[in-house]
Every structure is written in C-alpha cells, then in structure tokens.
Design an enzyme around this catalytic site. Structure first.
Site, short mmCIF file in Angstrom:
data_model
loop_
_atom_site.label_atom_id
_atom_site.label_comp_id
_atom_site.label_asym_id
_atom_site.label_seq_id
_atom_site.Cartn_x
_atom_site.Cartn_y
_atom_site.Cartn_z
N SER A 419 0.84 -1.20 0.00
CA SER A 419 0.00 0.00 0.00
C SER A 419 0.88 1.25 0.00
O SER A 419 1.95 1.24 0.61
CB SER A 419 -0.89 -0.03 1.25
OG SER A 419 -2.05 0.72 1.05
N PRO A 420 0.45 2.31 -0.68
CA PRO A 420 1.27 3.53 -0.68
C PRO A 420 1.41 4.07 0.74
O PRO A 420 0.41 4.22 1.44
CB PRO A 420 0.47 4.50 -1.56
CG PRO A 420 -0.91 3.95 -1.59
CD PRO A 420 -0.79 2.48 -1.43
N GLN A 497 1.44 6.72 -6.99
CA GLN A 497 0.18 7.37 -6.58
C GLN A 497 0.37 8.88 -6.67
O GLN A 497 1.24 9.43 -5.98
CB GLN A 497 -0.17 6.97 -5.15
CG GLN A 497 -1.53 7.49 -4.71
CD GLN A 497 -1.79 7.29 -3.22
OE1 GLN A 497 -1.03 7.75 -2.38
NE2 GLN A 497 -2.88 6.60 -2.90
N TYR A 584 -7.65 14.82 0.96
CA TYR A 584 -6.73 15.63 0.17
C TYR A 584 -7.53 16.37 -0.91
O TYR A 584 -8.76 16.28 -0.96
CB TYR A 584 -5.61 14.75 -0.41
CG TYR A 584 -4.74 14.17 0.70
CD1 TYR A 584 -4.05 15.01 1.58
CD2 TYR A 584 -4.63 12.79 0.88
CE1 TYR A 584 -3.29 14.50 2.62
CE2 TYR A 584 -3.86 12.27 1.92
CZ TYR A 584 -3.19 13.12 2.79
OH TYR A 584 -2.44 12.62 3.82
N ARG A 632 -7.90 5.88 -5.80
CA ARG A 632 -8.14 5.58 -4.38
C ARG A 632 -9.21 6.53 -3.87
O ARG A 632 -9.12 7.75 -4.05
CB ARG A 632 -6.87 5.70 -3.54
CG ARG A 632 -7.12 5.42 -2.06
CD ARG A 632 -5.88 5.24 -1.23
NE ARG A 632 -5.46 3.84 -1.19
CZ ARG A 632 -4.77 3.28 -0.18
NH1 ARG A 632 -4.38 3.99 0.85
NH2 ARG A 632 -4.42 2.01 -0.22
N GLY A 725 -0.51 -2.47 4.17
CA GLY A 725 0.31 -1.31 4.52
C GLY A 725 1.27 -1.60 5.65
O GLY A 725 2.38 -2.09 5.44
N ARG A 726 0.81 -1.32 6.88
CA ARG A 726 1.72 -1.39 8.04
C ARG A 726 2.48 -2.71 8.17
O ARG A 726 3.65 -2.68 8.53
CB ARG A 726 0.94 -1.05 9.31
CG ARG A 726 0.60 0.43 9.38
CD ARG A 726 -0.53 0.72 10.32
NE ARG A 726 -1.76 0.05 9.93
CZ ARG A 726 -2.86 -0.01 10.66
NH1 ARG A 726 -2.88 0.56 11.84
NH2 ARG A 726 -3.94 -0.62 10.21
C1 LIG Z 1 3.04 5.62 7.50
C2 LIG Z 1 1.87 5.59 6.61
C3 LIG Z 1 1.83 6.40 5.49
C4 LIG Z 1 0.73 6.36 4.62
N1 LIG Z 1 0.75 7.10 3.46
C5 LIG Z 1 -0.21 6.95 2.54
C6 LIG Z 1 -0.12 7.55 1.26
O1 LIG Z 1 0.86 8.17 0.92
N2 LIG Z 1 -1.17 7.40 0.41
C7 LIG Z 1 -2.27 6.67 0.74
O2 LIG Z 1 -3.19 6.56 -0.05
N3 LIG Z 1 -2.35 6.05 1.93
C8 LIG Z 1 -1.35 6.16 2.82
N4 LIG Z 1 -1.41 5.48 4.01
C9 LIG Z 1 -2.53 4.55 4.23
C10 LIG Z 1 -2.11 3.13 3.80
O3 LIG Z 1 -1.88 3.07 2.41
C11 LIG Z 1 -3.19 2.12 4.15
O4 LIG Z 1 -4.36 2.45 3.45
C12 LIG Z 1 -3.46 2.07 5.65
O5 LIG Z 1 -2.25 2.02 6.39
C13 LIG Z 1 -4.33 0.88 6.03
O6 LIG Z 1 -3.71 -0.33 5.68
P1 LIG Z 1 -2.95 -1.25 6.78
O7 LIG Z 1 -3.95 -1.57 7.85
O8 LIG Z 1 -2.53 -2.48 6.01
O9 LIG Z 1 -1.79 -0.48 7.31
C14 LIG Z 1 -0.34 5.52 4.90
C15 LIG Z 1 -0.30 4.73 6.04
C16 LIG Z 1 0.79 4.74 6.88
C17 LIG Z 1 0.80 3.81 8.07
#
Ligand SMILES: Cc1cc2nc3c(=O)[nH]c(=O)nc-3n(C[C@H](O)[C@H](O)[C@H](O)COP(=O)(O)O)c2cc1C
Ligand SMILES: Cc1cc2nc3c(=O)[nH]c(=O)nc-3n(C[C@H](O)[C@H](O)[C@H](O)COP(=O)(O)OP(=O)(O)OC[C@H]3O[C@@H](n4cnc5c(N)ncnc54)[C@H](O)[C@@H]3O)c2cc1C
Length: 777
Positions: A419-420, A497, A584, A632, A725-726
């Site tokens: 995930s971004p 993205q 955003y 997204r 993501g995380r």
């Molecule tokens: C440190 C961090 C930075 C993130 N930056 C972005 C981003 O640049 N663009 C975006 O669409 N989502 C961003 N997110 C959201 C993640 O892409 C993802 O949707 C969110 O963490 C939930 O997924 P997870 O439970 O697997 O972490 C970010 C999340 C984290 C933790």
C-alpha cells in the site's frame, strides 16, 4: 431462595433445572403462557460445542438431547441449476418441541414447579421472589416495563421471512435460491427429526411487496412458497404451525441488545435471559444456543459466588460481564451473515458464478476463513482453488492470493500490493537512496505490485517538505532509477500514486513533534506555504485556512497532474493511481463535508464529482492506453452527513465510466470528527460492494494482515487485490513470509535469497504440525 422464571422457553426451563440441581432447597417456578408440552416452532440448531457444555452441567439432559439429535456435516447449495456440496460443518438439529419437552420433564423430575397457561404480565406479579428470571422471549414484557433501566437497542431488519416446515427430508443444511420476476428468494432448510425439516423462506421487503405477499394470508403465502420451490420440494407440502400469528405470517428479524441486563425492582432482583436480552439471526443459528449458554453462565456464577439471596447482585453483575462479551461476538458474526442474506439478491446472485457464490455464502459471517474451510473440507477447497486458478489463467490448485491478476497489458504475479505509504524522506520533492532501498526491499519481498507513496504534481501539493514530487525532469530521473532497479532485479510491478494535499498540505513530518496533520510550528527553518482546496475550510480547527480554488487554480492543477502523468510514464511506472481519498484536494471536492462551493463544482453529487473526474479524464488521456489506472477513494466518511458506502458505489461508477480500471477502497480521514469502526479487514465491505454493484475491479485495504485474510477476500470475490500497509513496514518480505507460513512452497524467491527459503518454511511447517497435533487432527 424463591425464584420465578417468566417464560418456559429454553432459557427459563434450562436455568430452572440447573439451578434446582445446584440447590434443591430453592423454590423454583416456571410460569408459561402456553399449554404443557405444547409449543410452536420447528427445528433449532446448535453446535457440538454447546452440547459438550450441556453435558458438563447436566449429563441426563444432554443424553436425552443427544438421543433426539439429527447431526449433519454437509452444506448444500442449489443455485442457477447447480448443486454444490461441501462437508465438515458439523451441525446439530433438534425439534423445538422435542427440546422443550425434554427440558420440561427434567424440570418436573428435579422438582421445579411448572405453571402453564398463565400469562405473567409483569415481574411485579411476583413480589415475594428473591429473583425473577425474565426469560419471556423477544417481546419480553418485563423488559418493556422499564426500558429506561434495560436500555434495549432494537433494530428491525428489512428482509421478510416465514418459518415453515416440510416432510421432505434433507440430508444436508440446504440453501435454495430462486429468482422471480421481482427479485431473489432464498430458503434455509434443515432436517431436525426423522420426519420433518425446517424450511425458512426469506426475501427483501421490496420483492415481498412486489409479489403482494403483504396482502396474503398464511395459506396463500405457503402456496406461493410451494410453487416457488416446487422443483426442490418434489411434491411435498410446506406447513405452518404459526397459526397464532395474525395477518401475514412473514416476519422481520429484530436484533435486540440491552445495555443493562438486570435490576432491583424494589421487591426482587430481575434479570433478562435469552431472546429477552439478545437475539441472533437465524443465518448463523442460533438463539437457542445463546439461551442455553446464558442459563449455564448464571448457574456457574451462583456456584462460584454462593447461591444465597445476599449474593444475587454480585452474581448478576458477573453474569452480565461474562456473557456480554460472548454475545457481542456472536451477534457481530450473525450480523454479517444476516447482511449477506439481505443483499445477496442484488449484490451476489446475479454477479457471482455458483462456485464463487458458494464460497461467499460459506464465509458470510467472516468467522470462517479460507484455512477454516480447508480444515472442514480439504478436497472441496482444493477443487475451488483449482477453479479459481483456472479463471485467473493458471492451472492447478494454489492459494487464491497467489493467482495472477491482469489489467490492460499488465499482469501482476499475485494479489498482494504494498500500500502507498508516505515516508517523509524526500528532499525538494526528490526521491533518493532511501526510497530505492525502501521500495527495492519491498519489491524483493514478494508482493505483486509496489505502490510508491503519494507524490505531488507540484511543490505546493505536498503534505510535508519531506514528500516526493514529480514536477521536474530531475525528479523524473530519480524515479526512473528506482523503476529500472525494480524491473531488472525483481518480478514485481511498480506503481505511482499521484495526489495533491489540498487543505491537508503544509504540515510537519510525523516525528517533528507537533503531531499529525499539524502545520509547521513558527520559527522552523522550513516554512509553511499557502494552501488551496475545494473550500476555505481547514482540516483541523487550528489548521491553516486554505483558499477556495478559482477556475484558474483548477486549470493549473489539472495541467500539473497531466504533466506529472507524462513524467510517470517516462519514469517507467507500470501503474498509476489518482489519490481521491483521505481529505486531500480531490477528495475534498467529493465529500459534502469539505466541499461548500456554490458554483457548479459544489452542492449536488454530480457537481462535487465534476472536477476530480475532469482531472482523471485528462490524466487518462495522457497515460499510455496499455497501462492501468486506479483511483483511491474514501468509501465512507464515518461522519453523519458525509459520504456513505452507497455514495461510494456512485463515485466508482463515475470513475469507471471515465476509464478507471480499478477502485482502491480506503475510507475516512476526510473529517477530524470521523468515528470509524475499526476491526480486521474493516474496509473490505466497501471493496466488495463496489466490485459487485459498480462492476469494476477493486482493491481492499485496511487491517489485512494475514495470508488467510487475503485468501478469503480474493476467493470470495470481495476484491481483486489486497493492499497491505503497516505489515510491510514491519516486514518488507511479508508476502514471502506469509507464503511460507501457509506452506505454499512452490513460490519462487529472489535467487539471491533462496538459502533463506527452506529454513523459514521448515520453521513454519513445525509450527503447523504442532498446531495440528494440539487440535488432534
Ligand atoms: C506511515 C503511513 C503512510 C501512509 N501514506 C499513505 C499515502 O501516501 N497514500 C495513501 O493513499 N495512503 C497512505 N497510508 C494509508 C495506507 O496506504 C493504508 O491504506 C493504511 O495504512 C491501512 O492499511 P494497513 O492496515 O494495512 O496499514 C499511509 C499509512 C501509513 C501507516
Ligand atoms: C414461536 C417460536 C418459534 C421458534 N422457532 C425456532 C426454530 O424453529 N428454530 C430456531 O432456531 N429458533 C426458533 N425460535 C427462536 C429460538 O427458539 C429462540 O432464540 C430461543 O428459543 C430463545 O430462547 P428463550 O427461552 O430466550 O425464548 P423463547 O424460546 O422465545 O421462549 C420464551 C417463552 O416465554 C413465553 N412467554 C412469553 N411471554 C410470556 C408471558 N408474559 N407469560 C408467560 N410466558 C410468556 C413464551 O410462550 C415462550 O414459551 C423460535 C422462537 C419462537 C418464539
């Protein structure tokens, strides 16, 4: 103690007999409005586990129940002319009459007084009792007398159902689906004794009304159902024994839960039990199980804390504390299953093929995962995996997570996406060695697609000074270095993205101390910059107030997006995503919470979507036609008056029409007032709904943290891709690790890392063997 149970259903009778057994000195009466040995209803279902529990508390009752049991393992689906069956599900069915008769006679044997044909109007009719058990069912008069105490939360659900029986005997828990000119009906069918099966027919309210069933009497309704399911009934009749119901025999399920389960009414302690305090939809079965387990828990507390009148308040407090947790868990699973049946006609029946429909139905409560299904029926699951793999263009069974996915000319090797995630580590919008290492490691780690964090098309569109941008040639070359590396050293694809921060720009990096989304503190070397957004509304109350965009701003920003799109193509990206989520700039136009414009870009839904669609359309024209583009979105604002999942379907439809290939379904972060309901895979329902209702590929994201989650989501057709993501922050090789964890060893690793593969696999194999030995497989 003097105890009165109002209502002689499973809860009241079972509590009475267990309590009498615990303390024969207690004076226990059950007051029931029906005649002795006379009750309504067909079969009830519960699990082997409930029976084991009963065995521990009263072996005599359990033995009798076991005698009268019908145990079956299989679930069978009849759908679109196909019959699909899977095993290992282990249910127990017994006639409601039979169960109550067993409990009644055991009560009599132990000395419980049974008073029949007496309607108890109120707990105050029994002022001399130390304890009144309100086991008077879903419409509990005791609960209704003091709603301010018990605080019931009752939700009436939209589907209609009718509870029937038939002499046709089914040897599996059978689900029948029939399409009519007005919509789908389903029947939940199971045998519960040697002669009879329960036959529950269910449909959405609008389908029920369209067939005029609101005006039908019970006989007409039965005739309708017999005709509808005639081919399956093979000449057998449907029967009702709910003659006591007035008018239409079709009901709406009511979900009941209560904040408080007990009180002192000035004379006695009163406690709610069974359906009086909570209900569970029949899609998961069963209210009977909950009722019996309530009775067991209350007796357990008397046994532990002492069965005297003085102990009652403490016992009741503990009873609620313990039961509440189990009940909520079951009610949540029942809610998922119930919702699945409520929407299946519109969402799944027409869209899914029978194989996938079966999988979706089996996993409807989200309590049963892919690996649970493997334990239940390995052969069936492997057959399904092979079917799914074949649909994805490969042969042989494999975990759904490891099937390829193609969009336009791009084929991802599997369904996992990094995930971004913003890293706040760019300088002047330039990505450097940090990003090469970060993205490179994740591209080596097994995911099919690695998404670069949100990258801005202009300097003022960044979230922080540390966010990357793509507005000049140097930045293009920096990104080209990374995509080249990923393409030459790995078989992952890499996507970008693009997003403009809008009202959420000009903030400090998370580790700068002021907190997330906070403006840069005064006096920092890096200064704040002016913001633009749909409306002049800050994200946080103390945030910078952006300027509402003029048409000239819109044209400039659109041009920036188009130029950045061209640069992304030059930089060699395989995939482009437009960020329209998380509050955003473009998300700020879509949500009614952030868009207060009075021109033709504000107000009505179509107006709010106009500018994001305009930007997307211009980008799509500039992005190579053979490469995919996703969007997204925040599919739910989690705020009253904000964007809803239903609106999100419309958003998806609009982007699909503009040429989007996939919707990446995130949620929230649009308003600081949001109240999301977090939980495992909590945003996946949005991806599911959009995929089925808008007919576009989706990516699920959010708390997807195990291969089992990904497999379940992909196999059920709830999304086409899963963004993780995380977990990828903790482990760049998340996909390789998860493959080893579930024993998917054919997966190829980067050639430089192969020595680590067998060691990791052997470790997980040992763990699995230990778990299997503990389960006694
Ligand atoms: C440190 C961090 C930075 C993130 N930056 C972005 C981003 O640049 N663009 C975006 O669409 N989502 C961003 N997110 C959201 C993640 O892409 C993802 O949707 C969110 O963490 C939930 O997924 P997870 O439970 O697997 O972490 C970010 C999340 C984290 C933790
Ligand atoms: C008519 C009926 C048929 C059902 N059929 C099925 C089925 O086929 N399959 C299934 O899985 N589940 C069925 N259920 C639901 C399931 O049985 C319940 O979840 C479960 O029985 C809950 O147990 P309970 O003891 O809390 O409540 P109930 O079983 O509802 O028992 C409550 C009892 O209290 C009595 N009562 C209510 N008010 C008073 C009063 N004022 N004075 C005296 N007595 C009173 C009622 O007559 C009833 O016997 C049925 C429920 C009912 C009411």
């Amino acid at each position: 103690m003097k105890i009165v149970c109002i209502g002689g259903g499973p809860a009241g009778l079972y509590f009475a007999l267990l309590m009498k057994k615990l303390g024969p000195q207690h004076d226990i009466t059950v007051v029931e409005r029906n005649k002795p040995y006379d009750t309504f209803g067909w079969g009830v279902v519960f699990s082997d586990q409930t029976l084991d529990n009963m065995r521990q508390w009263d072996p005599e009752t359990a033995a009798e129940v076991q005698q009268a049991f019908n145990h079956w393992d299989d679930i069978e689906l009849h759908f679109k002319g196909r019959v699909i069956r899977s095993g290992g599900h282990g249910f127990v069915g017994i006639g409601r009459k039979k169960l109550l008769n067993i409990l009644q006679s055991r009560c009599e044997q132990l000395g419980v007084k049974l008073v029949f044909e007496q309607d108890a109007d109120s707990d105050l009719d029994h002022k001399d009792a130390d304890l009144v058990i309100a086991s008077d069912g879903i419409n509990s008069k005791v609960r209704q007398r003091t709603p301010e105490v018990f605080q019931p939360d009752i939700v009436t659900r939209p589907n209609r159902y009718i509870w029937l029986g038939t002499k046709r005997l089914y040897d599996a828990f059978t689900f029948l689906f029939e399409k009519t000119e007005h919509g789908w009906f389903q029947a939940h069918v199971y045998k519960f004794d040697e002669h009879t099966s329960t036959f529950i027919v269910e449909c959405p309210e609008h389908v029920w009304l369209a067939h005029g069933l609101d005006k039908a009497d019970p006989d007409q309704s039965i005739a309708f159902c017999e005709k509808l399911f005639a081919s399956n009934l093979q000449g057998e009749k449907l029967m009702s024994n709910a003659r006591h119901l007035r008018g239409s025999a079709w009901l709406n399920f009511q979900r009941v839960k209560c904040a408080n389960w007990w009180q002192h009414n000035g004379h006695s302690h009163v406690v709610l039990m069974g359906d009086a305090v909570h209900t569970a939809h029949f899609a998961i079965g069963s209210g009977t199980k909950l009722a019996l387990e309530d009775a067991i828990e209350l007796v357990r507390q008397f046994k532990t804390l002492g069965d005297t009148a003085e102990q009652i308040p403490q016992v009741l407090r503990q009873y609620q504390a313990v039961r509440e947790i189990d009940v909520i868990r079951l009610q949540n699973a029942a809610w998922n299953a119930m919702e699945w049946f409520e929407v299946c006609g519109e969402r799944y029946c027409d869209q899914l093929e029978p194989e996938q429909f079966m999988y979706s139905m089996l996993t409807r409560s989200q309590r049963i995962s892919h690996e649970n299904l493997r334990l239940r029926d390995k052969a069936w699951l492997e057959g399904y995996e092979a079917w799914l793999a074949q649909r994805a263009g490969v042969s042989g069974a494999r975990p759904p997570m490891f099937t390829p996915f193609a969009l336009r000319s791009v084929t991802l090797k599997n369904r996992v996406v990094v995930s971004p995630m913003a890293q706040y580590s760019a300088e002047d919008g330039r990505v450097g060695d940090y990003h090469l290492t970060h993205l490179g490691a994740r591209a080596l780690g097994g995911a099919g697609l690695v998404m670069v964090e949100m990258t801005s098309p202009s300097a003022d569109g960044r979230i922080t000074h540390g966010c990357p941008g793509l507005w000049n040639d140097t930045q293009t070359q920096d990104f080209a270095r990374i995509t080249r590396w990923v393409h030459t050293q790995t078989d992952a694809k890499i996507g970008l993205q693009l997003g403009h921060a809008g009202a959420k720009g000009s903030t400090c990096r998370p580790w700068q101390g002021a907190g997330m989304d906070q403006p840069l503190p005064a006096g920092e070397a890096e200064a704040n910059w002016p913001l633009i957004a749909a409306s002049a509304q800050p994200y946080l109350p103390n945030g910078q107030v952006p300027r509402a965009m003029t048409r000239a701003d819109m044209d400039r920003v659109k041009q920036d997006f188009v130029a950045a799109t061209q640069r992304a193509a030059q930089a060699g990206f395989d995939w482009l995503e437009l960020h329209c989520a998380h509050g955003y700039l473009l998300s700020g136009f879509i949500s009614p919470l952030t868009n207060q414009r009075g021109d033709d870009h504000g107000g009505a839904f179509a107006n709010r979507l106009r500018y994001p669609l305009e930007v997307f359309t211009a980008m799509r024209a500039a992005w190579p036609a053979h490469l995919p583009m996703s969007v997204r979105i925040s599919a739910h604002d989690w705020v009253e008056g904000g964007l809803t999942p239903q609106d999100a379907v419309e958003v998806a439809r609009a982007f699909k029409a503009a040429g989007a290939d996939l919707i990446d379904c995130s949620s929230g972060q649009v308003s600081a007032a949001q109240k999301p309901t977090y939980g495992r895979m909590y945003q996946t329902p949005f991806a599911d709904r959009i995929r089925q209702e808008a007919g576009i590929a989706t990516m699920a994201v959010g708390a997807i943290s195990e291969a089992d989650h990904v497999n379940s989501i992909i196999a059920a057709g709830r999304a086409d891709l899963c963004a993780v993501g995380r977990p990828h922050l903790a482990n760049p090789a998340w996909t390789l690790t998860e493959a080893a964890r579930i024993g998917h060893t054919p997966l190829s690793w980067p050639r430089t890392y192969v020595s680590g593969k067998s060691q990791l696999e052997a470790g997980f194999a040992r763990e699995r063997a230990q778990q299997s030995a503990t389960r006694g497989d």
